[in-house]
Write a protein that holds these residues in place. Sequence first.
Motif, PDB file in Angstrom:
ATOM      1  N   ARG A 292       0.843  -1.210   0.000  1.00  6.60           N
ATOM      2  CA  ARG A 292       0.000   0.000   0.000  1.00  6.60           C
ATOM      3  C   ARG A 292       0.872   1.251   0.000  1.00  6.60           C
ATOM      4  O   ARG A 292       0.606   2.201  -0.729  1.00  6.60           O
ATOM      5  CB  ARG A 292      -0.910  -0.029   1.219  1.00  6.60           C
ATOM      6  CG  ARG A 292      -1.858   1.129   1.290  1.00  6.60           C
ATOM      7  CD  ARG A 292      -2.885   0.924   2.397  1.00  6.60           C
ATOM      8  NE  ARG A 292      -3.790   2.043   2.442  1.00  6.60           N
ATOM      9  CZ  ARG A 292      -3.616   3.125   3.189  1.00  6.60           C
ATOM     10  NH1 ARG A 292      -2.567   3.228   3.964  1.00  6.60           N
ATOM     11  NH2 ARG A 292      -4.480   4.106   3.168  1.00  6.60           N
ATOM     12  N   ARG A 293       1.916   1.234   0.821  1.00  7.92           N
ATOM     13  CA  ARG A 293       2.815   2.389   0.884  1.00  7.92           C
ATOM     14  C   ARG A 293       3.487   2.612  -0.477  1.00  7.92           C
ATOM     15  O   ARG A 293       3.591   3.744  -0.948  1.00  7.92           O
ATOM     16  CB  ARG A 293       3.867   2.171   1.976  1.00  7.92           C
ATOM     17  CG  ARG A 293       4.700   3.382   2.240  1.00  7.92           C
ATOM     18  CD  ARG A 293       5.541   3.317   3.503  1.00  7.92           C
ATOM     19  NE  ARG A 293       6.190   2.049   3.725  1.00  7.92           N
ATOM     20  CZ  ARG A 293       5.868   1.191   4.707  1.00  7.92           C
ATOM     21  NH1 ARG A 293       4.908   1.497   5.553  1.00  7.92           N
ATOM     22  NH2 ARG A 293       6.507   0.066   4.855  1.00  7.92           N
ATOM     23  N   GLU A 294       3.920   1.517  -1.121  1.00  7.37           N
ATOM     24  CA  GLU A 294       4.529   1.644  -2.451  1.00  7.37           C
ATOM     25  C   GLU A 294       3.531   2.220  -3.458  1.00  7.37           C
ATOM     26  O   GLU A 294       3.867   3.089  -4.261  1.00  7.37           O
ATOM     27  CB  GLU A 294       5.014   0.274  -2.943  1.00  7.37           C
ATOM     28  CG  GLU A 294       6.293  -0.183  -2.292  1.00  7.37           C
ATOM     29  CD  GLU A 294       7.466   0.710  -2.663  1.00  7.37           C
ATOM     30  OE1 GLU A 294       7.601   1.059  -3.850  1.00  7.37           O
ATOM     31  OE2 GLU A 294       8.228   1.073  -1.751  1.00  7.37           O
ATOM     32  N   ARG A 295       2.307   1.707  -3.411  1.00  8.58           N
ATOM     33  CA  ARG A 295       1.277   2.191  -4.339  1.00  8.58           C
ATOM     34  C   ARG A 295       1.004   3.682  -4.112  1.00  8.58           C
ATOM     35  O   ARG A 295       0.923   4.465  -5.066  1.00  8.58           O
ATOM     36  CB  ARG A 295       0.005   1.365  -4.146  1.00  8.58           C
ATOM     37  CG  ARG A 295      -0.722   1.087  -5.417  1.00  8.58           C
ATOM     38  CD  ARG A 295      -1.864   0.109  -5.312  1.00  8.58           C
ATOM     39  NE  ARG A 295      -2.545   0.027  -4.046  1.00  8.58           N
ATOM     40  CZ  ARG A 295      -2.460  -1.011  -3.211  1.00  8.58           C
ATOM     41  NH1 ARG A 295      -1.726  -2.050  -3.513  1.00  8.58           N
ATOM     42  NH2 ARG A 295      -3.116  -1.023  -2.081  1.00  8.58           N
ATOM     43  N   LEU A 296       0.890   4.071  -2.839  1.00  7.27           N
ATOM     44  CA  LEU A 296       0.641   5.481  -2.532  1.00  7.27           C
ATOM     45  C   LEU A 296       1.800   6.354  -2.991  1.00  7.27           C
ATOM     46  O   LEU A 296       1.590   7.449  -3.521  1.00  7.27           O
ATOM     47  CB  LEU A 296       0.418   5.669  -1.027  1.00  7.27           C
ATOM     48  CG  LEU A 296      -0.938   5.229  -0.508  1.00  7.27           C
ATOM     49  CD1 LEU A 296      -0.965   5.310   1.011  1.00  7.27           C
ATOM     50  CD2 LEU A 296      -2.033   6.099  -1.087  1.00  7.27           C
ATOM     51  N   ARG A 297       3.021   5.887  -2.812  1.00 10.04           N
ATOM     52  CA  ARG A 297       4.191   6.659  -3.241  1.00 10.04           C
ATOM     53  C   ARG A 297       4.171   6.821  -4.760  1.00 10.04           C
ATOM     54  O   ARG A 297       4.412   7.914  -5.286  1.00 10.04           O
ATOM     55  CB  ARG A 297       5.474   5.968  -2.789  1.00 10.04           C
ATOM     56  CG  ARG A 297       6.722   6.812  -3.005  1.00 10.04           C
ATOM     57  CD  ARG A 297       7.970   6.103  -2.531  1.00 10.04           C
ATOM     58  NE  ARG A 297       8.206   4.864  -3.245  1.00 10.04           N
ATOM     59  CZ  ARG A 297       8.738   4.798  -4.477  1.00 10.04           C
ATOM     60  NH1 ARG A 297       9.056   5.901  -5.120  1.00 10.04           N
ATOM     61  NH2 ARG A 297       8.930   3.640  -5.050  1.00 10.04           N
ATOM     62  N   ALA A 298       3.862   5.744  -5.472  1.00 11.44           N
ATOM     63  CA  ALA A 298       3.808   5.811  -6.934  1.00 11.44           C
ATOM     64  C   ALA A 298       2.713   6.785  -7.376  1.00 11.44           C
ATOM     65  O   ALA A 298       2.924   7.604  -8.289  1.00 11.44           O
ATOM     66  CB  ALA A 298       3.559   4.420  -7.513  1.00 11.44           C
ATOM     67  N   MET A 299       1.551   6.706  -6.726  1.00  7.43           N
ATOM     68  CA  MET A 299       0.457   7.615  -7.082  1.00  7.43           C
ATOM     69  C   MET A 299       0.862   9.061  -6.817  1.00  7.43           C
ATOM     70  O   MET A 299       0.565   9.967  -7.605  1.00  7.43           O
ATOM     71  CB  MET A 299      -0.807   7.263  -6.293  1.00  7.43           C
ATOM     72  CG  MET A 299      -1.472   5.984  -6.755  1.00  7.43           C
ATOM     73  SD  MET A 299      -2.757   5.414  -5.634  1.00  7.43           S
ATOM     74  CE  MET A 299      -3.858   6.797  -5.590  1.00  7.43           C
ATOM     75  N   HIS A 300       1.543   9.279  -5.702  1.00  7.19           N
ATOM     76  CA  HIS A 300       1.948  10.632  -5.336  1.00  7.19           C
ATOM     77  C   HIS A 300       2.952  11.175  -6.353  1.00  7.19           C
ATOM     78  O   HIS A 300       2.825  12.328  -6.810  1.00  7.19           O
ATOM     79  CB  HIS A 300       2.561  10.626  -3.938  1.00  7.19           C
ATOM     80  CG  HIS A 300       3.099  11.946  -3.517  1.00  7.19           C
ATOM     81  ND1 HIS A 300       2.294  13.019  -3.233  1.00  7.19           N
ATOM     82  CD2 HIS A 300       4.368  12.372  -3.361  1.00  7.19           C
ATOM     83  CE1 HIS A 300       3.047  14.057  -2.909  1.00  7.19           C
ATOM     84  NE2 HIS A 300       4.313  13.688  -2.982  1.00  7.19           N
ATOM     85  N   THR A 301       3.952  10.379  -6.710  1.00 12.08           N
ATOM     86  CA  THR A 301       4.949  10.867  -7.668  1.00 12.08           C
ATOM     87  C   THR A 301       4.295  11.128  -9.027  1.00 12.08           C
ATOM     88  O   THR A 301       4.630  12.106  -9.698  1.00 12.08           O
ATOM     89  CB  THR A 301       6.119   9.884  -7.818  1.00 12.08           C
ATOM     90  OG1 THR A 301       5.599   8.596  -8.116  1.00 12.08           O
ATOM     91  CG2 THR A 301       6.937   9.813  -6.556  1.00 12.08           C
ATOM     92  N   GLU A 302       3.348  10.256  -9.416  1.00 14.32           N
ATOM     93  CA  GLU A 302       2.630  10.469 -10.677  1.00 14.32           C
ATOM     94  C   GLU A 302       1.815  11.768 -10.617  1.00 14.32           C
ATOM     95  O   GLU A 302       1.795  12.561 -11.572  1.00 14.32           O
ATOM     96  CB  GLU A 302       1.713   9.269 -10.950  1.00 14.32           C
ATOM     97  CG  GLU A 302       0.941   9.363 -12.236  1.00 14.32           C
ATOM     98  CD  GLU A 302       1.829   9.385 -13.472  1.00 14.32           C
ATOM     99  OE1 GLU A 302       1.369   9.924 -14.501  1.00 14.32           O
ATOM    100  OE2 GLU A 302       2.977   8.896 -13.400  1.00 14.32           O
ATOM    101  N   TYR A 303       1.163  12.004  -9.488  1.00  9.59           N
ATOM    102  CA  TYR A 303       0.383  13.242  -9.302  1.00  9.59           C
ATOM    103  C   TYR A 303       1.292  14.462  -9.405  1.00  9.59           C
ATOM    104  O   TYR A 303       0.960  15.445 -10.073  1.00  9.59           O
ATOM    105  CB  TYR A 303      -0.326  13.187  -7.946  1.00  9.59           C
ATOM    106  CG  TYR A 303      -0.994  14.469  -7.549  1.00  9.59           C
ATOM    107  CD1 TYR A 303      -2.173  14.883  -8.159  1.00  9.59           C
ATOM    108  CD2 TYR A 303      -0.442  15.274  -6.560  1.00  9.59           C
ATOM    109  CE1 TYR A 303      -2.782  16.075  -7.800  1.00  9.59           C
ATOM    110  CE2 TYR A 303      -1.037  16.458  -6.186  1.00  9.59           C
ATOM    111  CZ  TYR A 303      -2.206  16.860  -6.812  1.00  9.59           C
ATOM    112  OH  TYR A 303      -2.799  18.036  -6.460  1.00  9.59           O
TER     113      TYR A 303
END
Length: 86
Positions: free
Chosen positions: A63-74
């Motif tokens: 979940r943390r990895e997914r959130l980090r990826a979403m954040h960097t994409e944002y």
Amino acid sequence: MTAIVVPQLDPEQAARIRAAWEQLGRQLAEQFKPIQEAFRQLGLAVQRALAVLAPLVRLADQRRERLRAMHTEYRRRLRHRRRRAR
């Protein structure tokens, strides 16, 4: 310097002393058996707890990895949007 005189034990005395040490060892082993069993049970309980927690930790990491990826994409999209807005 004076020499230290070590008394020599006859074989009977040595056998008695050896037997006393062995008996003491058996008594101590008997006394520590409950403590040993308690630690064994504790170890098993910790293993069971880790077996239950490991998947949860893995999920949290994913979940943390997914959130980090979403954040960097944002952040990337925001940067591009700002560039286009100029």
